[in-house]
Design an enzyme around this catalytic site. Structure first.
Site, short mmCIF file in Angstrom:
data_model
loop_
_atom_site.label_atom_id
_atom_site.label_comp_id
_atom_site.label_asym_id
_atom_site.label_seq_id
_atom_site.Cartn_x
_atom_site.Cartn_y
_atom_site.Cartn_z
N ALA A 171 35.73 -57.83 80.11
CA ALA A 171 36.05 -59.25 80.23
C ALA A 171 36.93 -59.44 81.47
O ALA A 171 37.99 -60.07 81.41
CB ALA A 171 36.74 -59.78 78.97
N HIS A 201 38.64 -60.27 85.14
CA HIS A 201 39.03 -61.49 85.85
C HIS A 201 39.74 -61.09 87.13
O HIS A 201 39.76 -59.90 87.50
CB HIS A 201 39.92 -62.36 84.96
CG HIS A 201 41.05 -61.61 84.31
ND1 HIS A 201 42.14 -61.15 85.01
CD2 HIS A 201 41.24 -61.22 83.02
CE1 HIS A 201 42.97 -60.53 84.20
NE2 HIS A 201 42.46 -60.54 82.98
N HIS A 209 42.20 -58.12 87.09
CA HIS A 209 41.56 -56.82 87.20
C HIS A 209 41.07 -56.57 88.62
O HIS A 209 41.17 -55.46 89.15
CB HIS A 209 40.37 -56.72 86.24
CG HIS A 209 40.72 -56.82 84.80
ND1 HIS A 209 40.48 -57.95 84.04
CD2 HIS A 209 41.29 -55.92 83.96
CE1 HIS A 209 40.89 -57.75 82.80
NE2 HIS A 209 41.39 -56.53 82.73
N ASP A 252 51.06 -56.42 81.27
CA ASP A 252 51.31 -55.53 80.14
C ASP A 252 52.46 -54.60 80.51
O ASP A 252 52.32 -53.38 80.62
CB ASP A 252 50.05 -54.74 79.80
CG ASP A 252 48.91 -55.65 79.37
OD1 ASP A 252 49.10 -56.43 78.44
OD2 ASP A 252 47.83 -55.58 79.98
#
Length: 287
Positions: free
Chosen positions: A33, A35, A38, A151
């Site tokens: 997934a 975006h 990334h 993160d």
């Protein structure tokens, strides 16, 4: 760009690559997934290394909510298009049976950094992260691995794991990529309904406002300000907001307790709800 699904195939390819004289391999571990956040990691790896491998694997062992795992967005075809556009050389998209041919009973715990915040609210999450990341490190054997600062706590845990296991890899931290309205790019944003997406940027807006607020107020008051301000917005519900020492990840009680102060937050957005994380730095080493 080549796509591999089996461990043997990717390892054989990388063996030949190294035999041909390639000196550095970069790894960007993802759950797909993808975006622009990334994309920034991939581009950084391409810039830094001779070869870049991007892994795409939704890791079941780091989910403590079965519905969260079930609903996690998956679109390998679109992911591969973005990866290729960013200039990566290989995609490694294994199956669950490839990564875990047998149940992984290894236990990773690095208190206090793994037991607070996300560690406290998502039991077993970081253990699952360490399981899959360590497996990817053993498979790819990268010189460098790239992780996004969104993160933030996860990076600290992975660094502890690398030191504990004696893995020779450089962990490269890359800045958060945000949309124009401030919302941190996340795969989970794809799950937000339009009305939920409209209110989500308030999280970062209030975090930024809290920096000025903190100059005249205590740590406790600043924490209350952030929680109350976000909870007043219909559709947003703070799970936790911790103001911590950026080195130990332990709560502080006074702004002078450390020269590195970070505010870490998790907010539920919408009726589904979607769990969004973010953080803000109040003080850093060079302040």
């Amino acid at each position: 760009m080549k796509i591999f699904h089996s461990i043997v195939d990717i390892q054989n390819e990388l063996f030949e690559v190294r035999k041909g004289g390639i000196s550095t391999i970069g790894l960007v571990p993802t759950m797909g997934a993808l975006h622009e956040g990334h994309a920034s990691l991939i581009k950084r790896s391409v810039l830094d290394n001779d070869v870049t491998v991007v892994s795409v694997f939704v890791n079941p062992t780091q989910f403590n909510d079965k519905n969260d795992l079930k609903n996690y967005p998956r679109d390998l075809q679109s992911d591969c298009l973005l990866i290729e556009k960013c200039g990566a050389d290989y995609v490694f998209a294994p199956t669950e049976s490839d990564i875990y041919p047998q149940p992984d009973h290894r236990h990773f715990e690095y208190p206090p950094i793994s037991t607070v915040m996300e560690g406290a609210h998502r039991p077993g999450h970081f253990n699952g992260v360490c399981q899959v990341v360590s497996r990817l490190f053993y498979i790819v054997r990268p010189e460098k691995a790239y992780f996004g600062e969104k993160d933030w706590q996860q990076i600290a845990v992975i660094k502890a794991m690398v030191q504990h296991l004696g893995i020779n890899v450089d962990i490269v931290e890359c800045p958060i990529i945000r949309d124009n309205d401030g919302l941190a790019r996340s795969s989970r944003n794809m799950l937000l309904a339009p009305d939920e997406r409209a209110i989500a940027p308030n999280i970062y807006r209030i975090l930024k406002e809290s920096i000025a607020y903190s100059h005249k107020h205590s740590v406790a008051d600043t924490r209350t300000f952030v929680i109350d301000s976000i909870n007043k917005i219909d559709g947003l519900d703070v799970e936790y907001f911790s103001i911590v020492d950026g080195n130990t990840l332990q709560d502080i009680s006074d702004w002078n307790d450390t020269t590195y102060v970070v505010g870490c937050i998790t907010v539920y957005c919408g009726s589904t709800p979607i769990r969004l994380i973010d953080h803000i730095k109040y003080k850093c080493y060079d302040d």
